[in-house]
Design a protein around this motif. Sequence first.
Motif, PDB file in Angstrom:
ATOM      1  N   ARG A 226       0.831  -1.209   0.000  1.00 31.94           N
ATOM      2  CA  ARG A 226       0.000   0.000   0.000  1.00 31.94           C
ATOM      3  C   ARG A 226       0.864   1.257   0.000  1.00 31.94           C
ATOM      4  NH1 ARG A 226      -3.078  -2.926   4.039  1.00 31.94           N
ATOM      5  NH2 ARG A 226      -5.030  -3.736   3.124  1.00 31.94           N
TER       6      ARG A 226
ATOM      7  N   VAL B 199      -9.192   2.397  -7.864  1.00 29.78           N
ATOM      8  CA  VAL B 199      -9.324   1.799  -6.532  1.00 29.78           C
ATOM      9  C   VAL B 199      -9.627   0.307  -6.639  1.00 29.78           C
ATOM     10  CG1 VAL B 199     -10.701   1.782  -4.428  1.00 29.78           C
ATOM     11  CG2 VAL B 199      -9.992   3.956  -5.436  1.00 29.78           C
TER      12      VAL B 199
ATOM     13  N   CYS C 246      -6.452  -1.518  -7.640  1.00 30.31           N
ATOM     14  CA  CYS C 246      -5.515  -1.624  -6.513  1.00 30.31           C
ATOM     15  C   CYS C 246      -5.962  -2.696  -5.523  1.00 30.31           C
ATOM     16  CB  CYS C 246      -5.393  -0.267  -5.818  1.00 30.31           C
ATOM     17  SG  CYS C 246      -4.536   0.992  -6.792  1.00 30.31           S
ATOM     18  N   GLN C 247      -7.238  -2.771  -5.253  1.00 29.12           N
ATOM     19  CA  GLN C 247      -7.738  -3.821  -4.360  1.00 29.12           C
ATOM     20  C   GLN C 247      -7.522  -5.202  -4.961  1.00 29.12           C
ATOM     21  OE1 GLN C 247     -11.822  -2.751  -3.664  1.00 29.12           O
ATOM     22  NE2 GLN C 247     -11.319  -1.214  -2.111  1.00 29.12           N
ATOM     23  N   TRP C 248      -7.733  -5.323  -6.257  1.00 28.44           N
ATOM     24  CA  TRP C 248      -7.468  -6.595  -6.935  1.00 28.44           C
ATOM     25  C   TRP C 248      -5.997  -6.964  -6.800  1.00 28.44           C
ATOM     26  CZ3 TRP C 248      -8.406  -7.474 -12.911  1.00 28.44           C
ATOM     27  CH2 TRP C 248      -8.222  -8.845 -13.180  1.00 28.44           C
TER      28      TRP C 248
ATOM     29  N   ARG D 231      -5.193  -8.251  -3.347  1.00 29.04           N
ATOM     30  CA  ARG D 231      -5.750  -9.577  -3.060  1.00 29.04           C
ATOM     31  C   ARG D 231      -4.994 -10.703  -3.766  1.00 29.04           C
ATOM     32  NH1 ARG D 231     -10.878  -6.936  -3.656  1.00 29.04           N
ATOM     33  NH2 ARG D 231     -10.989  -7.755  -5.790  1.00 29.04           N
TER      34      ARG D 231
END
Length: 404
Positions: free
Chosen positions: A103, A211, A214-216, A219
């Motif tokens: 992050r 967003v 980035c979350q993908w 994960r």
Amino acid sequence: MLNARQLFALRLRRYAAGQYRVWKGALDWTVWLYLLVPALFIGGGTYLEIWRQPPEWMLQLPAGWYPAILLLPLLLGRLRTFLEEADVLFLVQQRRWLLTVMRLGMIYTLLVQMLTTALIYIPLMPYLVRGLGLSWEFIVIGYLWTVVFKMISAVTASLLDARWTGWRRYAIHITAFVVIATVYVYAMLQWLQQPLLIGCAGLAAAFAVLVLLCQWKLRMRSSLYADIASEQDARLASTKLLLAQAAPAKPIGRQKQPLVMRRSGRIFRSSEPAVILAEMYMKSAIRQFSYLRLVIGYFSVSITAVLLSPLWLGIVLVLILPVLVGSWQRVQWEQWRSERFVVQFRWGDEAGAEGLARSKFWLLLPGVLILGLVAGLSWAGWWGALLAMAGGALGWWTTSKLPF
């Protein structure tokens, strides 16, 4: 005991110190003095003069140049995760640490993209304000739009690197960039003609996509090795740039026959030394993917520049752009002539000059013809295309013999 944020800060300081040592070893204070002082005086004075009295050609450039100029920087974005080889043993077991470092790496990437995009926008400001007459609100939205799409391009490339390898990776990368570039250019041209609220809505939608990507990325559990390889390339990017003019190491051959011209037959019938020398270089060039990629990329950008320019400027570009790539072709030729296998043959100066002209003409002729075809079609239809292709081929045959 270190925590995840302190670990990231330690790696960031280590990276900055390494880049400083690389550039300090290549450029001492005298070099910076000779480069920086003239650049500030000459460049600053020219920039202020353009602000006070913009040149006529700048005022005539269409709005399509605005996103087209920013297309190349979309390719230069790289997602930084600051992961290292030892993380395979440690951070994999500490998932929270791994996610924190990634992050913070994304935040670092965003800040770098904001800075580099601002450095691109500063020279463009006279064109945007005086040429296109854009308000500062639209310029800010365009700046943020470019930053978001650079981040989308970087995160998408990182996701694809973790999933694909080999030629499929290159094919999917090209497809993804074409899609991203098309959306970027089309949407920017559309909301430039709409109220400010439309641009804000488009920017919000693009940020939402970023967003989600980035979350993908966070994960994914199979991207560690790809991220480590990308970080290695990032750490060595400055070193590779400074050593770009050094003789590269020859790659180890993995095939018994080349993919292109596998039988290595003759291209020309003549057996004169200049013809044989030109054949050798042409075969060596078209068998290199890096060479073909640069030539195709150059003519792609050239076609875009011609299509987005007024008629008079487009004609000038059609005449000048092949000459510029011809000068680059001469540099490639000189590097090839200095290789150990080629230099052992005693080629005369006359044969070398004729071989350069012949190989330069035939290697770049397809690009010149396509450039003339597209330009002629956009100006005067099929008759214009035929005339432009014939004129381009004749002009290229003449200029390819020039000593530059």
